[in-house]
Design a protein around this motif. Structure first.
Motif, PDB file in Angstrom:
ATOM      1  N   HIS A   1     -20.175  20.721  -4.563  1.00 33.09           N
ATOM      2  CA  HIS A   1     -19.573  19.403  -4.779  1.00 33.09           C
ATOM      3  C   HIS A   1     -19.509  18.644  -3.460  1.00 33.09           C
ATOM      4  O   HIS A   1     -18.473  18.577  -2.786  1.00 33.09           O
ATOM      5  N   GLY A   2     -20.650  18.068  -3.076  1.00 33.87           N
ATOM      6  CA  GLY A   2     -20.727  17.337  -1.819  1.00 33.87           C
ATOM      7  C   GLY A   2     -20.468  18.242  -0.631  1.00 33.87           C
ATOM      8  O   GLY A   2     -20.900  19.404  -0.605  1.00 33.87           O
TER       9      GLY A   2
ATOM     10  N   HIS B   1     -15.755  15.988   0.247  1.00 37.98           N
ATOM     11  CA  HIS B   1     -15.174  15.081  -0.750  1.00 37.98           C
ATOM     12  C   HIS B   1     -14.329  14.005  -0.055  1.00 37.98           C
ATOM     13  O   HIS B   1     -13.197  13.734  -0.456  1.00 37.98           O
TER      14      HIS B   1
ATOM     15  N   ASP C   1     -15.002  20.004 -11.842  1.00 35.57           N
ATOM     16  CA  ASP C   1     -15.149  19.614 -10.448  1.00 35.57           C
ATOM     17  C   ASP C   1     -13.903  19.891  -9.601  1.00 35.57           C
ATOM     18  O   ASP C   1     -12.803  20.059 -10.119  1.00 35.57           O
ATOM     19  N   ASP C   2     -14.128  19.896  -8.274  1.00 41.32           N
ATOM     20  CA  ASP C   2     -13.086  19.883  -7.239  1.00 41.32           C
ATOM     21  C   ASP C   2     -12.437  21.235  -6.981  1.00 41.32           C
ATOM     22  O   ASP C   2     -11.343  21.297  -6.411  1.00 41.32           O
TER      23      ASP C   2
ATOM     24  N   GLU D   1     -19.011   9.613  -0.916  1.00 41.50           N
ATOM     25  CA  GLU D   1     -19.216  10.434   0.280  1.00 41.50           C
ATOM     26  C   GLU D   1     -20.669  10.410   0.715  1.00 41.50           C
ATOM     27  O   GLU D   1     -20.974  10.340   1.914  1.00 41.50           O
TER      28      GLU D   1
ATOM     29  N   PRO E   1     -19.692  13.921  -4.934  1.00 43.19           N
ATOM     30  CA  PRO E   1     -18.338  13.450  -5.221  1.00 43.19           C
ATOM     31  C   PRO E   1     -18.363  12.034  -5.802  1.00 43.19           C
ATOM     32  O   PRO E   1     -19.170  11.202  -5.382  1.00 43.19           O
ATOM     33  N   TRP E   2     -17.497  11.789  -6.753  1.00 39.21           N
ATOM     34  CA  TRP E   2     -17.447  10.532  -7.500  1.00 39.21           C
ATOM     35  C   TRP E   2     -18.769  10.255  -8.238  1.00 39.21           C
ATOM     36  O   TRP E   2     -18.998   9.138  -8.694  1.00 39.21           O
ATOM     37  N   ASN E   3     -19.631  11.270  -8.327  1.00 41.53           N
ATOM     38  CA  ASN E   3     -20.895  11.157  -9.062  1.00 41.53           C
ATOM     39  C   ASN E   3     -21.800  10.064  -8.503  1.00 41.53           C
ATOM     40  O   ASN E   3     -22.576   9.454  -9.249  1.00 41.53           O
TER      41      ASN E   3
ATOM     42  N   ASN F   1     -14.186   9.983   1.252  1.00 42.01           N
ATOM     43  CA  ASN F   1     -14.746   8.660   1.015  1.00 42.01           C
ATOM     44  C   ASN F   1     -15.126   7.995   2.336  1.00 42.01           C
ATOM     45  O   ASN F   1     -14.325   7.924   3.260  1.00 42.01           O
TER      46      ASN F   1
ATOM     47  N   HIS G   1     -11.588  18.351 -14.719  1.00 42.70           N
ATOM     48  CA  HIS G   1     -11.043  18.530 -13.367  1.00 42.70           C
ATOM     49  C   HIS G   1      -9.745  19.325 -13.516  1.00 42.70           C
ATOM     50  O   HIS G   1      -8.671  18.738 -13.684  1.00 42.70           O
TER      51      HIS G   1
ATOM     52  N   ILE H   1     -16.008  22.378  -3.451  1.00 41.41           N
ATOM     53  CA  ILE H   1     -16.094  21.569  -2.226  1.00 41.41           C
ATOM     54  C   ILE H   1     -16.234  22.516  -1.033  1.00 41.41           C
ATOM     55  O   ILE H   1     -15.284  23.212  -0.674  1.00 41.41           O
TER      56      ILE H   1
END
Length: 263
Positions: free
Chosen positions: A80-81, A84, A28-29, A96, A132-134, A86, A221, A56
């Motif tokens: 990935h979203g 990313h 990820d990321d 997110e 993001p953050w699953n 919050n 990651h 992302i």
């Protein structure tokens, strides 16, 4: 018995049953080319295994698209979203794609990201959302196929193969990073133990269980790996790739529409 011996024993049970223990790798990321990305790609190439790189969209840099152009097709890109970021209030878990903003705003961002990913990566991009953050608000999930997604990937064993019609969920189950209180390596015993538990649960589950055909996912990651994590991944893939009962499944095969048949 060491945790590595426990893994060997579990895989032998798969072999005795005439089954293949399927696994996959998600990282990820990703946003740009970097020495850490080079190291990640070199490792997956050394073992000849597929990799799903969760990117992302809002932070995507041209260096990443250029860096991946020469990679073989078993390296796929997921979304990935969007940024990313919050949006949860203080004191709540980071998210997110949560319920804290109007759904049309969140869906609009995802659609913008989807177009950016398609334009940037072409056929290498699989329309799979990695929140993001699953974490993702349940109310958003039914909309995902309507705007073009065909897959969803979070963390821990899935509860349904198809959370909604047209959407295949395949999750990850173990990762080597300790996030709090400081970043670092969780240790062989903890991570390999998770893998063994997940494989055992799949092997012994009833045929109708949603976990039976879910490849066991390793989540990494690359941007925050320390030397202990890189060394662990080397040990892990070396061991798994050498075992006759193991098959590391390429992302494009995992998220093929042909698997999207059960609900």
């Amino acid at each position: 018995m060491s945790v590595w011996a426990s893994l060997d024993e579990e895989l032998s049970r798969w072999a005795d049953a005439g089954r293949s223990a399927t696994l996959w790798w998600r990282d990820d990321d990703a946003v740009a080319a970097s020495p850490a990305l080079d190291r990640l790609l070199a490792m997956r190439a050394a073992y000849g295994i597929g990799l799903a790189l969760a990117v992302i969209p809002a932070a995507l840099q041209a260096s990443l698209t250029a860096r991946l152009q020469a990679e073989p097709a078993d390296l796929a890109v997921l979304q990935h979203g969007y940024a990313h970021q919050n949006h949860a209030p203080a004191g709540e878990k980071s998210v997110e794609l949560g319920p804290h903003r109007p759904a049309q705003v969140v869906i609009g961002e995802l659609g913008t990201g989807l177009m950016a990913m398609e334009q940037g990566f072409g056929e290498r991009f699989l329309p799979v959302l990695v929140p993001p953050w699953n974490r993702i608000a349940p109310a958003l999930v039914p909309v995902l196929p309507e705007i073009g997604y065909r897959g969803l990937s979070t963390y821990t064993p899935r509860t349904r193969v198809n959370p909604v019609r047209g959407l295949l969920q395949v999750n990850t189950h173990a990762g080597p990073i300790r996030w709090r209180p400081t970043q670092g390596f969780l240790g062989d015993d903890f991570i390999v133990g998770l893998l063994v538990d997940t494989l055992r649960a799949r092997r012994t589950a009833v045929a109708s269980s949603p976990v039976v055909d879910e490849p066991t996912g390793m989540l990494t990651h690359h941007l925050v790996h320390d030397e202990a994590i890189w060394a662990f991944l080397d040990r892990l893939w070396s061991r798994l790739c050498a075992h006759p009962a193991v098959r590391i499944v390429p992302p494009a095969e995992i998220f093929s529409q042909s698997q999207d048949v059960r609900s």
